[in-house]
Motif scaffolding. Structure first.
Motif, PDB file in Angstrom:
ATOM      1  N   GLY A 155       0.790  -1.222   0.000  1.00  0.00           N
ATOM      2  CA  GLY A 155       0.000   0.000   0.000  1.00  0.00           C
ATOM      3  C   GLY A 155       0.824   1.275   0.000  1.00  0.00           C
ATOM      4  O   GLY A 155       0.271   2.355  -0.196  1.00  0.00           O
ATOM      5  N   ASP A 156       2.139   1.182   0.218  1.00  0.00           N
ATOM      6  CA  ASP A 156       2.981   2.388   0.223  1.00  0.00           C
ATOM      7  C   ASP A 156       3.290   2.845  -1.191  1.00  0.00           C
ATOM      8  O   ASP A 156       3.320   2.044  -2.135  1.00  0.00           O
ATOM      9  CB  ASP A 156       4.301   2.127   0.953  1.00  0.00           C
ATOM     10  CG  ASP A 156       4.128   2.007   2.456  1.00  0.00           C
ATOM     11  OD1 ASP A 156       3.054   2.367   2.971  1.00  0.00           O
ATOM     12  OD2 ASP A 156       5.089   1.541   3.117  1.00  0.00           O
ATOM     13  N   CYS A 157       3.525   4.149  -1.328  1.00  0.00           N
ATOM     14  CA  CYS A 157       3.874   4.763  -2.610  1.00  0.00           C
ATOM     15  C   CYS A 157       5.242   5.420  -2.489  1.00  0.00           C
ATOM     16  O   CYS A 157       5.620   5.889  -1.423  1.00  0.00           O
ATOM     17  CB  CYS A 157       2.853   5.825  -2.997  1.00  0.00           C
ATOM     18  SG  CYS A 157       1.200   5.184  -3.280  1.00  0.00           S
ATOM     19  N   LEU A 158       5.948   5.477  -3.602  1.00  0.00           N
ATOM     20  CA  LEU A 158       7.259   6.110  -3.655  1.00  0.00           C
ATOM     21  C   LEU A 158       7.346   6.935  -4.931  1.00  0.00           C
ATOM     22  O   LEU A 158       6.962   6.465  -6.004  1.00  0.00           O
ATOM     23  CB  LEU A 158       8.358   5.034  -3.664  1.00  0.00           C
ATOM     24  CG  LEU A 158       9.775   5.479  -4.023  1.00  0.00           C
ATOM     25  CD1 LEU A 158      10.352   6.380  -2.941  1.00  0.00           C
ATOM     26  CD2 LEU A 158      10.664   4.267  -4.248  1.00  0.00           C
ATOM     27  N   VAL A 159       7.851   8.150  -4.820  1.00  0.00           N
ATOM     28  CA  VAL A 159       8.202   8.963  -5.980  1.00  0.00           C
ATOM     29  C   VAL A 159       9.714   9.086  -5.934  1.00  0.00           C
ATOM     30  O   VAL A 159      10.269   9.705  -5.026  1.00  0.00           O
ATOM     31  CB  VAL A 159       7.540  10.358  -5.945  1.00  0.00           C
ATOM     32  CG1 VAL A 159       7.988  11.179  -7.148  1.00  0.00           C
ATOM     33  CG2 VAL A 159       6.021  10.225  -5.901  1.00  0.00           C
ATOM     34  N   GLN A 160      10.371   8.448  -6.877  1.00  0.00           N
ATOM     35  CA  GLN A 160      11.826   8.423  -6.908  1.00  0.00           C
ATOM     36  C   GLN A 160      12.306   9.319  -8.046  1.00  0.00           C
ATOM     37  O   GLN A 160      11.925   9.109  -9.195  1.00  0.00           O
ATOM     38  CB  GLN A 160      12.295   6.984  -7.098  1.00  0.00           C
ATOM     39  CG  GLN A 160      13.763   6.829  -6.968  1.00  0.00           C
ATOM     40  CD  GLN A 160      14.087   5.397  -6.679  1.00  0.00           C
ATOM     41  OE1 GLN A 160      14.336   5.050  -5.548  1.00  0.00           O
ATOM     42  NE2 GLN A 160      14.056   4.561  -7.690  1.00  0.00           N
ATOM     43  N   ARG A 161      13.159  10.257  -7.730  1.00  0.00           N
ATOM     44  CA  ARG A 161      13.537  11.305  -8.674  1.00  0.00           C
ATOM     45  C   ARG A 161      15.017  11.226  -9.025  1.00  0.00           C
ATOM     46  O   ARG A 161      15.796  12.079  -8.629  1.00  0.00           O
ATOM     47  CB  ARG A 161      13.174  12.664  -8.090  1.00  0.00           C
ATOM     48  CG  ARG A 161      11.687  12.779  -7.772  1.00  0.00           C
ATOM     49  CD  ARG A 161      11.305  14.082  -7.099  1.00  0.00           C
ATOM     50  NE  ARG A 161      11.707  15.216  -7.909  1.00  0.00           N
ATOM     51  CZ  ARG A 161      12.556  16.144  -7.503  1.00  0.00           C
ATOM     52  NH1 ARG A 161      13.115  16.092  -6.318  1.00  0.00           N
ATOM     53  NH2 ARG A 161      12.869  17.150  -8.298  1.00  0.00           N
ATOM     54  N   GLY A 162      15.412  10.208  -9.773  1.00  0.00           N
ATOM     55  CA  GLY A 162      16.779  10.097 -10.258  1.00  0.00           C
ATOM     56  C   GLY A 162      17.813   9.852  -9.181  1.00  0.00           C
ATOM     57  O   GLY A 162      18.984  10.185  -9.365  1.00  0.00           O
ATOM     58  N   THR A 163      17.415   9.277  -8.063  1.00  0.00           N
ATOM     59  CA  THR A 163      18.349   9.057  -6.968  1.00  0.00           C
ATOM     60  C   THR A 163      19.109   7.745  -7.114  1.00  0.00           C
ATOM     61  O   THR A 163      18.589   6.771  -7.647  1.00  0.00           O
ATOM     62  CB  THR A 163      17.621   9.046  -5.606  1.00  0.00           C
ATOM     63  OG1 THR A 163      16.568   8.077  -5.657  1.00  0.00           O
ATOM     64  CG2 THR A 163      17.041  10.397  -5.278  1.00  0.00           C
ATOM     65  N   ARG A 164      20.347   7.751  -6.628  1.00  0.00           N
ATOM     66  CA  ARG A 164      21.144   6.523  -6.542  1.00  0.00           C
ATOM     67  C   ARG A 164      20.515   5.691  -5.431  1.00  0.00           C
ATOM     68  O   ARG A 164      20.293   6.184  -4.322  1.00  0.00           O
ATOM     69  CB  ARG A 164      22.588   6.892  -6.196  1.00  0.00           C
ATOM     70  CG  ARG A 164      23.503   5.705  -6.032  1.00  0.00           C
ATOM     71  CD  ARG A 164      24.927   6.198  -5.700  1.00  0.00           C
ATOM     72  NE  ARG A 164      25.820   5.088  -5.470  1.00  0.00           N
ATOM     73  CZ  ARG A 164      26.070   4.568  -4.273  1.00  0.00           C
ATOM     74  NH1 ARG A 164      25.489   5.067  -3.184  1.00  0.00           N
ATOM     75  NH2 ARG A 164      26.895   3.542  -4.154  1.00  0.00           N
ATOM     76  N   HIS A 165      20.218   4.431  -5.726  1.00  0.00           N
ATOM     77  CA  HIS A 165      19.497   3.614  -4.759  1.00  0.00           C
ATOM     78  C   HIS A 165      19.764   2.128  -4.955  1.00  0.00           C
ATOM     79  O   HIS A 165      20.287   1.709  -5.990  1.00  0.00           O
ATOM     80  CB  HIS A 165      17.987   3.874  -4.848  1.00  0.00           C
ATOM     81  CG  HIS A 165      17.401   3.429  -6.155  1.00  0.00           C
ATOM     82  ND1 HIS A 165      17.532   4.167  -7.312  1.00  0.00           N
ATOM     83  CD2 HIS A 165      16.695   2.327  -6.484  1.00  0.00           C
ATOM     84  CE1 HIS A 165      16.925   3.533  -8.303  1.00  0.00           C
ATOM     85  NE2 HIS A 165      16.407   2.411  -7.821  1.00  0.00           N
ATOM     86  N   ALA A 166      19.370   1.359  -3.943  1.00  0.00           N
ATOM     87  CA  ALA A 166      19.414  -0.112  -4.007  1.00  0.00           C
ATOM     88  C   ALA A 166      18.148  -0.645  -3.351  1.00  0.00           C
ATOM     89  O   ALA A 166      17.630  -0.061  -2.398  1.00  0.00           O
ATOM     90  CB  ALA A 166      20.646  -0.652  -3.288  1.00  0.00           C
ATOM     91  N   TRP A 167      17.653  -1.750  -3.879  1.00  0.00           N
ATOM     92  CA  TRP A 167      16.495  -2.426  -3.294  1.00  0.00           C
ATOM     93  C   TRP A 167      17.006  -3.553  -2.408  1.00  0.00           C
ATOM     94  O   TRP A 167      17.855  -4.331  -2.828  1.00  0.00           O
ATOM     95  CB  TRP A 167      15.587  -3.009  -4.383  1.00  0.00           C
ATOM     96  CG  TRP A 167      14.946  -1.982  -5.251  1.00  0.00           C
ATOM     97  CD1 TRP A 167      15.224  -1.736  -6.568  1.00  0.00           C
ATOM     98  CD2 TRP A 167      13.914  -1.075  -4.894  1.00  0.00           C
ATOM     99  NE1 TRP A 167      14.431  -0.724  -7.043  1.00  0.00           N
ATOM    100  CE2 TRP A 167      13.611  -0.293  -6.027  1.00  0.00           C
ATOM    101  CE3 TRP A 167      13.216  -0.824  -3.709  1.00  0.00           C
ATOM    102  CZ2 TRP A 167      12.648   0.700  -6.014  1.00  0.00           C
ATOM    103  CZ3 TRP A 167      12.250   0.168  -3.702  1.00  0.00           C
ATOM    104  CH2 TRP A 167      11.973   0.914  -4.845  1.00  0.00           C
ATOM    105  N   ARG A 168      16.460  -3.663  -1.195  1.00  0.00           N
ATOM    106  CA  ARG A 168      16.826  -4.727  -0.248  1.00  0.00           C
ATOM    107  C   ARG A 168      15.547  -5.435   0.184  1.00  0.00           C
ATOM    108  O   ARG A 168      14.683  -4.824   0.799  1.00  0.00           O
ATOM    109  CB  ARG A 168      17.517  -4.163   0.988  1.00  0.00           C
ATOM    110  CG  ARG A 168      18.628  -3.180   0.726  1.00  0.00           C
ATOM    111  CD  ARG A 168      19.872  -3.849   0.270  1.00  0.00           C
ATOM    112  NE  ARG A 168      20.956  -2.867   0.206  1.00  0.00           N
ATOM    113  CZ  ARG A 168      22.054  -3.056  -0.469  1.00  0.00           C
ATOM    114  NH1 ARG A 168      22.248  -4.182  -1.121  1.00  0.00           N
ATOM    115  NH2 ARG A 168      22.980  -2.119  -0.501  1.00  0.00           N
ATOM    116  N   ASN A 169      15.436  -6.699  -0.143  1.00  0.00           N
ATOM    117  CA  ASN A 169      14.294  -7.484   0.324  1.00  0.00           C
ATOM    118  C   ASN A 169      14.796  -8.411   1.418  1.00  0.00           C
ATOM    119  O   ASN A 169      15.262  -9.508   1.153  1.00  0.00           O
ATOM    120  CB  ASN A 169      13.658  -8.280  -0.815  1.00  0.00           C
ATOM    121  CG  ASN A 169      12.403  -8.997  -0.364  1.00  0.00           C
ATOM    122  OD1 ASN A 169      12.163  -9.153   0.838  1.00  0.00           O
ATOM    123  ND2 ASN A 169      11.610  -9.460  -1.304  1.00  0.00           N
TER     124      ASN A 169
END
Length: 188
Positions: A155-169
């Motif tokens: 149910g969460d939303c994210l607006v990602q604006r060209g950021t350096r990132h990593a996904w961790r599950n």
């Protein structure tokens, strides 16, 4: 995937307006999944996620195309282009050594792994896009520079604006997200 409730198929319903100005269904199709390998850690390990590429528009100013056909290609559009996809990221515990990759993996036809860094933590990547993400199921951590993390759950939303990132599950179940990606001019 062990979770019986995880999404296994995605149906895309596309509408259009015909020559008489009447709204109608253009197509109703099941989307074929693509298995996408992405590097983690030092790059010697990877995980295999699933992506359903629902629709995309050409780079530049979006217009209604006739006939309405999706733009296929890489996951990340150029300036003005869009992509709509659903993707599933498996738990970090399911990573495999690169040399032990499963045969069903389709590699990097969507251009996802190509955005990942080759030094340090290979899970980090950056794209010249604004991403609108909705967590459909599961939970996933988004990590930014400096180790800053935010847990996103169903149910969460994210607006990602060209950021350096990593996904961790770090959970034990896949995280499923729906995403609209819009290509932007230039980079950061």
């Amino acid at each position: 995937m062990e979770n019986a409730d995880v999404i296994r198929k995605v149906k895309a319903v596309v509408t259009e307006v015909d020559d008489a100005g009447i709204s109608r269904f253009r197509s109703t199709d099941l989307i074929e999944p693509a298995f996408v390998r992405t590097p983690v850690g030092d790059g010697s390990k990877e995980r295999t996620g699933i992506s359903w590429q629902v629709w995309g528009t050409s780079d530049g100013v979006p217009v209604f195309q006739d006939p309405a056909e999706p733009v296929a290609g890489t996951n990340f559009p150029g300036s003005g282009g869009t992509r709509f996809s659903v993707f599933s990221i498996p738990p970090d515990s399911s990573v495999t050594d690169v040399v032990d990759r499963p045969d069903e993996s389709s590699g990097d036809a969507l251009g996802v792994a190509a955005t990942h860094e080759t030094a340090g933590d290979a899970a980090f990547h950056t794209s010249n896009t604004i991403d609108y993400i909705f967590v459909v199921d599961g939970e996933i951590e988004l990590e930014l520079d400096g180790g800053r993390r935010e847990l996103l759950t169903r149910g969460d939303c994210l607006v990602q604006r060209g950021t350096r990132h990593a996904w961790r599950n770090v959970s034990t179940a896949p995280a499923v997200m729906a995403c609209v990606i819009v290509g932007v001019e230039g980079g950061r």
